[in-house]
Design an enzyme around this catalytic site. Sequence first.
Site, short mmCIF file in Angstrom:
data_model
loop_
_atom_site.label_atom_id
_atom_site.label_comp_id
_atom_site.label_asym_id
_atom_site.label_seq_id
_atom_site.Cartn_x
_atom_site.Cartn_y
_atom_site.Cartn_z
N THR A 25 0.85 -1.21 0.00
CA THR A 25 0.00 0.00 0.00
C THR A 25 0.88 1.24 0.00
O THR A 25 1.94 1.25 0.63
CB THR A 25 -0.90 -0.02 1.25
OG1 THR A 25 -1.78 -1.14 1.15
CG2 THR A 25 -1.74 1.25 1.38
N GLY A 26 0.41 2.29 -0.70
CA GLY A 26 1.13 3.56 -0.69
C GLY A 26 1.53 3.97 -2.09
O GLY A 26 1.25 3.28 -3.08
N SER A 27 2.24 5.11 -2.16
CA SER A 27 2.54 5.69 -3.47
C SER A 27 3.66 4.94 -4.19
O SER A 27 3.77 5.05 -5.42
CB SER A 27 2.92 7.17 -3.29
OG SER A 27 4.03 7.30 -2.44
N THR A 28 4.49 4.18 -3.48
CA THR A 28 5.52 3.37 -4.14
C THR A 28 4.91 2.04 -4.58
O THR A 28 5.11 1.61 -5.74
CB THR A 28 6.72 3.14 -3.20
OG1 THR A 28 7.00 4.35 -2.50
CG2 THR A 28 7.96 2.73 -3.99
N ASP A 80 6.23 -4.13 -1.11
CA ASP A 80 5.60 -3.07 -0.32
C ASP A 80 6.60 -1.94 -0.06
O ASP A 80 7.81 -2.15 -0.12
CB ASP A 80 5.11 -3.66 1.02
CG ASP A 80 4.00 -2.84 1.66
OD1 ASP A 80 3.70 -1.73 1.18
OD2 ASP A 80 3.43 -3.32 2.66
N ASP A 83 8.32 3.60 5.34
CA ASP A 83 8.58 5.00 5.70
C ASP A 83 10.03 5.21 6.11
O ASP A 83 10.58 6.29 5.89
CB ASP A 83 7.62 5.42 6.82
CG ASP A 83 6.18 5.26 6.37
OD1 ASP A 83 5.79 5.94 5.41
OD2 ASP A 83 5.46 4.42 6.94
N LYS A 93 6.72 1.23 9.12
CA LYS A 93 5.67 1.27 8.11
C LYS A 93 4.38 1.78 8.75
O LYS A 93 4.28 1.87 9.95
CB LYS A 93 5.44 -0.13 7.53
CG LYS A 93 6.57 -0.55 6.60
CD LYS A 93 6.35 -1.92 5.93
CE LYS A 93 5.01 -2.11 5.28
NZ LYS A 93 4.65 -1.07 4.29
N GLY A 95 2.69 4.67 7.46
CA GLY A 95 2.38 6.06 7.11
C GLY A 95 1.07 6.16 6.34
O GLY A 95 0.33 7.13 6.47
N GLU A 102 -0.62 -5.10 6.25
CA GLU A 102 0.71 -5.26 5.65
C GLU A 102 1.53 -6.27 6.45
O GLU A 102 2.24 -7.10 5.89
CB GLU A 102 1.44 -3.91 5.60
CG GLU A 102 0.83 -2.96 4.59
CD GLU A 102 1.40 -1.55 4.63
OE1 GLU A 102 1.29 -0.85 3.63
OE2 GLU A 102 1.94 -1.14 5.68
C1 5RP Z 1 1.38 2.16 4.23
C2 5RP Z 1 2.84 1.99 4.27
C3 5RP Z 1 3.61 2.52 3.12
O1 5RP Z 1 4.32 1.47 2.54
C4 5RP Z 1 4.55 3.58 3.60
O2 5RP Z 1 3.79 4.57 4.28
C5 5RP Z 1 5.32 4.23 2.44
O3 5RP Z 1 4.45 4.93 1.64
P1 5RP Z 1 4.88 5.63 0.29
O4 5RP Z 1 5.34 4.55 -0.63
O5 5RP Z 1 3.64 6.34 -0.16
O6 5RP Z 1 6.00 6.60 0.62
O7 5RP Z 1 3.42 1.45 5.18
O8 5RP Z 1 0.78 1.74 5.43
#
Ligand code: 5RP
Length: 222
Positions: A25-28, A80, A83, A93, A95, A102
């Site tokens: 989950t998240g932008s990456t 995954d 942070d 993790k 964020g 996860e």
């Molecule tokens: C979500 C997470 C994300 O993997 C983490 O926050 C990184 O996010 P991003 O890839 O948007 O920087 O743990 O719960």
Amino acid sequence: MESKRIAAEKAVEFIKDGMIVGLGTGSTAYWAIQKIGQRVKEGLSVKAIATSNQSEDLARELGISLLSTAEIETIDITIDGADEVDADWNLIKGGGGALLREKIVAASSKQLIIIVDESKLVKQLGHFPLPVEIVRFGYEITVNKLRKLGAEPTLRKIGEQPYLTDNGNYIADCHFGKIDRPDELHHALNLIPGVVDNGLFIGMATHVIAGYQDGTVKEQLR
Ligand code: 5RP
């Protein structure tokens, strides 16, 4: 954004036909799911399990076959984000608020590939506030106990309202300062009644792939 995308796309190269894949989950992780979707359209045959409603919706849109937890014993690869990643590959993790799902998915994965941009690589964890998922009942008591453990907790909010995870819980973002012993903190946090889990992932990552602003991607070495 580009450094996140190139790390994600490198990680997707590890996926082979027939695998069960955990979607982070998240932008990456978004870029990894996009790339998996592209490879599925090109003929890759995989089944996936998502770590959030958001990632599940995206996977469905892209035509990636999804499994329920009842259909899964082990997951071949989970990709995954994180942070923070320290030199021992311990992670912060959560964020994005999905830490519990996860961690459940990561704990059943043969390989956990963490994809980050270079800004997430740190010597020591703790600059990023540690997300702790707590149940709603008695949350004030739980937050006080977090404070007694040395945290400066803030209840995550969206506007005036507490943020709710996909599991219907709250998140307390906890500033601990530098975390000297992540494993001890992890156990201490999870012993507090009302804490469901916390965003420390200790010894779970099997690969860390980082994307750099100069366009290079490096698999980190311990
Ligand atoms: C979500 C997470 C994300 O993997 C983490 O926050 C990184 O996010 P991003 O890839 O948007 O920087 O743990 O719960």
